[in-house]
Design a protein around this motif. Structure first.
Motif, PDB file in Angstrom:
ATOM      1  N   SER A   1       0.775  -1.204  -0.009  1.00  0.00           N
ATOM      2  CA  SER A   1      -0.189   0.166   0.001  1.00  0.00           C
ATOM      3  C   SER A   1       0.777   1.373   0.070  1.00  0.00           C
ATOM      4  O   SER A   1       2.010   1.326   0.395  1.00  0.00           O
ATOM      5  N   ASP A   2       0.253   2.428  -0.417  1.00  0.00           N
ATOM      6  CA  ASP A   2       0.827   3.545  -0.158  1.00  0.00           C
ATOM      7  C   ASP A   2       1.188   3.948   1.047  1.00  0.00           C
ATOM      8  O   ASP A   2       0.405   4.023   2.010  1.00  0.00           O
ATOM      9  N   GLN A   3       2.301   4.153   1.220  1.00  0.00           N
ATOM     10  CA  GLN A   3       2.788   4.488   2.930  1.00  0.00           C
ATOM     11  C   GLN A   3       2.141   5.682   3.444  1.00  0.00           C
ATOM     12  O   GLN A   3       1.975   5.700   4.489  1.00  0.00           O
ATOM     13  N   ARG A   4       1.643   6.667   2.268  1.00  0.00           N
ATOM     14  CA  ARG A   4       0.981   7.789   2.988  1.00  0.00           C
ATOM     15  C   ARG A   4      -0.454   7.552   3.398  1.00  0.00           C
ATOM     16  O   ARG A   4      -1.057   8.358   3.826  1.00  0.00           O
ATOM     17  N   SER A   5      -0.994   6.447   2.997  1.00  0.00           N
ATOM     18  CA  SER A   5      -2.285   6.123   3.174  1.00  0.00           C
ATOM     19  C   SER A   5      -2.276   5.408   4.430  1.00  0.00           C
ATOM     20  O   SER A   5      -1.724   4.509   4.947  1.00  0.00           O
TER      21      SER A   5
END
Length: 143
Positions: free
Chosen positions: A41-45
């Motif tokens: 997953s996108d680390q920012r989500s």
């Protein structure tokens, strides 16, 4: 209480790729960067507030997860636990889906405990595993 919870967390961390704490609604309490990495997953989500079974593509896996993890969450079940700090643990296999829509076989390791507020919570370790033992994979690759 904190030392017991810390010991449980340490043990799950040794045995798992990611460890998350779930509330009584089976929602992730605090964002887990390791779970995000495991699921590509996108680390920012942020995964906090999401139900872990959201990452399980098959209805039967979600039902099995809820049966194992959430089978003792009713108020009556909580009142029948003696003593209030009693914990229950277990393990089972299931399938999760990463952000690329690829399925992965995982082992779920869990322990139930009561928070300071008296609410039932869950520590959950997630470990990816292969269907074949490593020795068999090495033989297969050599052929």
């Amino acid at each position: 209480f904190n030392s017991e919870r810390s010991a449980m967390t340490d043990l799950l961390t040794l045995m798992s790729d990611a460890v998350v704490e779930l509330d009584h609604d089976l929602k992730i309490i605090e964002h887990s960067p390791k779970l995000s990495a495991m699921l590509l997953s996108d680390q920012r989500s942020c995964n906090a507030g999401m139900q872990l079974q959201h990452f399980m593509p098959a209805e039967e896996d979600r039902v099995r997860f809820e049966a194992h993890i959430g089978d003792c969450d009713s108020q009556e079940d909580l009142e029948n636990l003696e003593p209030p700090t009693a914990s229950r643990s277990g393990a089972f296999h299931t399938t999760m889906r990463d952000s690329m829509n690829s399925r992965m076989q995982v082992e779920i390791l869990f322990v139930h405990f009561h928070s300071i507020s008296g609410r039932r919570q869950h520590l959950v370790g997630i470990r990816e595993f292969m269907d074949q033992p490593v020795a068999e994979l090495k033989k297969f690759r050599q052929q």
